[in-house]
Design a protein around this motif. Structure first.
Motif, PDB file in Angstrom:
ATOM      1  N   MET A 259     -35.355 -29.916  -3.390  1.00 22.71           N
ATOM      2  CA  MET A 259     -35.286 -31.285  -2.920  1.00 22.71           C
ATOM      3  C   MET A 259     -36.294 -32.124  -3.690  1.00 22.71           C
ATOM      4  N   GLY A 260     -35.901 -33.349  -4.053  1.00 24.04           N
ATOM      5  CA  GLY A 260     -36.798 -34.230  -4.803  1.00 24.04           C
ATOM      6  C   GLY A 260     -36.360 -35.665  -4.668  1.00 24.04           C
ATOM      7  N   GLY A 261     -36.739 -36.499  -5.627  1.00 14.79           N
ATOM      8  CA  GLY A 261     -36.359 -37.896  -5.599  1.00 14.79           C
ATOM      9  C   GLY A 261     -37.163 -38.693  -4.593  1.00 14.79           C
ATOM     10  N   GLU A 262     -36.780 -39.946  -4.430  1.00 15.59           N
ATOM     11  CA  GLU A 262     -37.460 -40.851  -3.508  1.00 15.59           C
ATOM     12  C   GLU A 262     -37.373 -40.319  -2.086  1.00 15.59           C
ATOM     13  N   GLY A 263     -38.520 -40.095  -1.485  1.00 19.67           N
ATOM     14  CA  GLY A 263     -38.550 -39.596  -0.103  1.00 19.67           C
ATOM     15  C   GLY A 263     -38.210 -38.126   0.019  1.00 19.67           C
ATOM     16  N   GLY A 264     -37.992 -37.448  -1.111  1.00 14.64           N
ATOM     17  CA  GLY A 264     -37.694 -36.023  -1.068  1.00 14.64           C
ATOM     18  C   GLY A 264     -36.336 -35.677  -0.513  1.00 14.64           C
ATOM     19  N   GLN A 265     -35.372 -36.619  -0.580  1.00 16.24           N
ATOM     20  CA  GLN A 265     -34.065 -36.391   0.019  1.00 16.24           C
ATOM     21  C   GLN A 265     -32.961 -36.129  -0.995  1.00 16.24           C
ATOM     22  N   GLU A 266     -33.306 -36.098  -2.277  1.00 17.08           N
ATOM     23  CA  GLU A 266     -32.307 -35.845  -3.309  1.00 17.08           C
ATOM     24  C   GLU A 266     -32.234 -34.351  -3.592  1.00 17.08           C
ATOM     25  N   PHE A 267     -31.030 -33.781  -3.510  1.00 14.82           N
ATOM     26  CA  PHE A 267     -30.843 -32.358  -3.779  1.00 14.82           C
ATOM     27  C   PHE A 267     -30.686 -32.143  -5.275  1.00 14.82           C
ATOM     28  N   LEU A 268     -31.453 -31.219  -5.830  1.00 13.10           N
ATOM     29  CA  LEU A 268     -31.387 -30.882  -7.246  1.00 13.10           C
ATOM     30  C   LEU A 268     -30.850 -29.466  -7.372  1.00 13.10           C
ATOM     31  N   ASP A 269     -29.646 -29.327  -7.950  1.00 13.02           N
ATOM     32  CA  ASP A 269     -29.094 -27.989  -8.116  1.00 13.02           C
ATOM     33  C   ASP A 269     -29.718 -27.318  -9.335  1.00 13.02           C
ATOM     34  N   LEU A 270     -29.247 -26.108  -9.658  1.00 17.69           N
ATOM     35  CA  LEU A 270     -29.871 -25.354 -10.735  1.00 17.69           C
ATOM     36  C   LEU A 270     -29.668 -26.003 -12.094  1.00 17.69           C
ATOM     37  N   ALA A 271     -28.568 -26.732 -12.259  1.00 21.06           N
ATOM     38  CA  ALA A 271     -28.355 -27.451 -13.515  1.00 21.06           C
ATOM     39  C   ALA A 271     -29.417 -28.524 -13.684  1.00 21.06           C
ATOM     40  N   ALA A 272     -29.653 -29.300 -12.626  1.00 18.77           N
ATOM     41  CA  ALA A 272     -30.651 -30.370 -12.688  1.00 18.77           C
ATOM     42  C   ALA A 272     -32.053 -29.811 -12.905  1.00 18.77           C
ATOM     43  N   LEU A 273     -32.278 -28.598 -12.437  1.00 14.46           N
ATOM     44  CA  LEU A 273     -33.589 -27.982 -12.590  1.00 14.46           C
ATOM     45  C   LEU A 273     -33.744 -27.252 -13.926  1.00 14.46           C
ATOM     46  N   GLY A 274     -32.642 -27.146 -14.674  1.00 10.89           N
ATOM     47  CA  GLY A 274     -32.715 -26.520 -15.986  1.00 10.89           C
ATOM     48  C   GLY A 274     -32.506 -25.024 -15.997  1.00 10.89           C
ATOM     49  N   PHE A 275     -32.064 -24.454 -14.863  1.00 16.68           N
ATOM     50  CA  PHE A 275     -31.809 -23.021 -14.793  1.00 16.68           C
ATOM     51  C   PHE A 275     -30.332 -22.734 -14.999  1.00 16.68           C
ATOM     52  N   GLU A 276     -30.015 -21.486 -15.340  1.00 15.87           N
ATOM     53  CA  GLU A 276     -28.635 -21.058 -15.488  1.00 15.87           C
ATOM     54  C   GLU A 276     -28.402 -19.797 -14.667  1.00 15.87           C
ATOM     55  N   LEU A 277     -27.124 -19.620 -14.269  1.00 19.17           N
ATOM     56  CA  LEU A 277     -26.746 -18.372 -13.611  1.00 19.17           C
ATOM     57  C   LEU A 277     -26.023 -17.499 -14.628  1.00 19.17           C
ATOM     58  N   VAL A 278     -24.741 -17.286 -14.464  1.00 15.08           N
ATOM     59  CA  VAL A 278     -23.985 -16.385 -15.314  1.00 15.08           C
ATOM     60  C   VAL A 278     -23.088 -17.189 -16.243  1.00 15.08           C
ATOM     61  N   ASP A 279     -23.078 -16.844 -17.521  1.00 10.71           N
ATOM     62  CA  ASP A 279     -22.182 -17.471 -18.496  1.00 10.71           C
ATOM     63  C   ASP A 279     -22.315 -18.987 -18.507  1.00 10.71           C
ATOM     64  N   GLY A 280     -23.530 -19.472 -18.347  1.00  7.12           N
ATOM     65  CA  GLY A 280     -23.740 -20.909 -18.381  1.00  7.12           C
ATOM     66  C   GLY A 280     -23.404 -21.627 -17.096  1.00  7.12           C
ATOM     67  N   LEU A 281     -23.005 -20.888 -16.063  1.00  7.53           N
ATOM     68  CA  LEU A 281     -22.675 -21.511 -14.779  1.00  7.53           C
ATOM     69  C   LEU A 281     -23.959 -21.775 -14.001  1.00  7.53           C
ATOM     70  N   HIS A 282     -23.873 -22.730 -13.076  1.00  8.78           N
ATOM     71  CA  HIS A 282     -25.033 -23.032 -12.255  1.00  8.78           C
ATOM     72  C   HIS A 282     -24.702 -22.734 -10.799  1.00  8.78           C
ATOM     73  N   ASN A 283     -24.542 -23.758  -9.960  1.00  9.96           N
ATOM     74  CA  ASN A 283     -24.271 -23.506  -8.544  1.00  9.96           C
ATOM     75  C   ASN A 283     -22.790 -23.289  -8.251  1.00  9.96           C
ATOM     76  N   ARG A 284     -21.919 -23.552  -9.216  1.00  8.43           N
ATOM     77  CA  ARG A 284     -20.474 -23.514  -8.963  1.00  8.43           C
ATOM     78  C   ARG A 284     -19.827 -22.358  -9.710  1.00  8.43           C
ATOM     79  N   LEU A 285     -19.129 -21.504  -8.972  1.00  9.40           N
ATOM     80  CA  LEU A 285     -18.438 -20.374  -9.575  1.00  9.40           C
ATOM     81  C   LEU A 285     -16.938 -20.555  -9.402  1.00  9.40           C
ATOM     82  N   PRO A 286     -16.165 -20.475 -10.484  1.00  9.57           N
ATOM     83  CA  PRO A 286     -14.724 -20.707 -10.394  1.00  9.57           C
ATOM     84  C   PRO A 286     -14.023 -19.568  -9.666  1.00  9.57           C
ATOM     85  N   ALA A 287     -12.966 -19.907  -8.966  1.00  9.74           N
ATOM     86  CA  ALA A 287     -12.156 -18.910  -8.274  1.00  9.74           C
ATOM     87  C   ALA A 287     -11.124 -18.311  -9.226  1.00  9.74           C
ATOM     88  N   TRP A 288     -10.638 -17.160  -8.865  1.00  3.09           N
ATOM     89  CA  TRP A 288      -9.541 -16.485  -9.557  1.00  3.09           C
ATOM     90  C   TRP A 288      -8.398 -17.460  -9.790  1.00  3.09           C
TER      91      TRP A 288
END
Length: 218
Positions: free
Chosen positions: A82-111
């Protein structure tokens, strides 16, 4: 196709044992789900992993008891900062500069067969005035128990259908092992103020079983 069904609880598994496919119980939460999925995939070598269970429907989804949500993607909805003005803005892993698998962040595609399964399930559920709908499914660490909490998540992830506590972790583990994944949840309750007496778990599990019986037919 050799699908593997991952469920969080023995009660959910009990309703699915007669489907003729492998059903594994992971325990509740993302860590349990990921570890159990990794073990199961290594042992059973499935073609598809499906995170299955009941869940709460977001108010704007229009879903009600017994409707079944199929994932278009599985989203880690509370993984970030959480960040931004008043600490109410949600920052996902992309915004934080992190990666998960194969360049994905918080969203994983379905079959890629999710849309066809949704269509097939709708054919049978429509006969009992229930629906099958395709859309984003959120994975949370804590069940949302207030109207304001539901509103925050709906605004953060427009189009979200339901929430659960395991789907993204199941998909994440499966993806690391080269297996596609999907999440399917039947609505047992609305997301918002908790009233366990109003939940319809039996109705949700019945719809879930009917939908799975249909889509798992060869």
């Amino acid at each position: 196709m050799r699908p593997l069904l991952m469920v969080a609880t023995p009660g959910e598994a009990q309703h699915l044992r007669g489907l003729g496919v492998s059903v594994r119980v992971s325990g509740i939460g993302a860590v349990n789900a990921a570890l159990a999925t990794a073990d199961a995939v290594r042992e059973e070598r499935p073609d598809l992993v499906v995170s299955v269970g009941i869940g709460g429907a977001y108010p704007s989804s229009g879903l009600t008891f017994g409707d079944v949500a199929f994932s278009s993607e599985m989203i880690y909805a509370t993984l970030g900062a959480m960040g931004g003005e008043g600490g109410q803005e949600f920052l996902d892993l992309a915004a934080l500069g992190f990666e998960l698998v194969d360049g994905l962040h918080n969203r994983l595609p379905a079959w890629d067969g999710a849309r066809e399964w949704t269509r097939r399930a709708q054919g049978v559920l429509g006969e009992v005035n229930a629906r099958a709908v395709l859309g984003p499914i959120l994975t949370v660490d804590t069940v949302t128990g207030t109207a304001s909490g539901a509103d925050i998540l709906e605004r953060r992830f427009p189009g979200a259908l339901v929430e659960g506590m395991e789907g993204s972790a199941v998909a994440h583990a499966a993806r690391r092992l080269g297996v596609p994944a999907l999440e399917i949840r039947s609505v047992s309750n609305p997301v918002g103020p908790r009233d366990r007496a109003a939940w319809r778990i039996s109705e949700a599990l019945t719809s879930l079983t009917v939908a799975l019986q249909t889509v798992l037919r060869n």
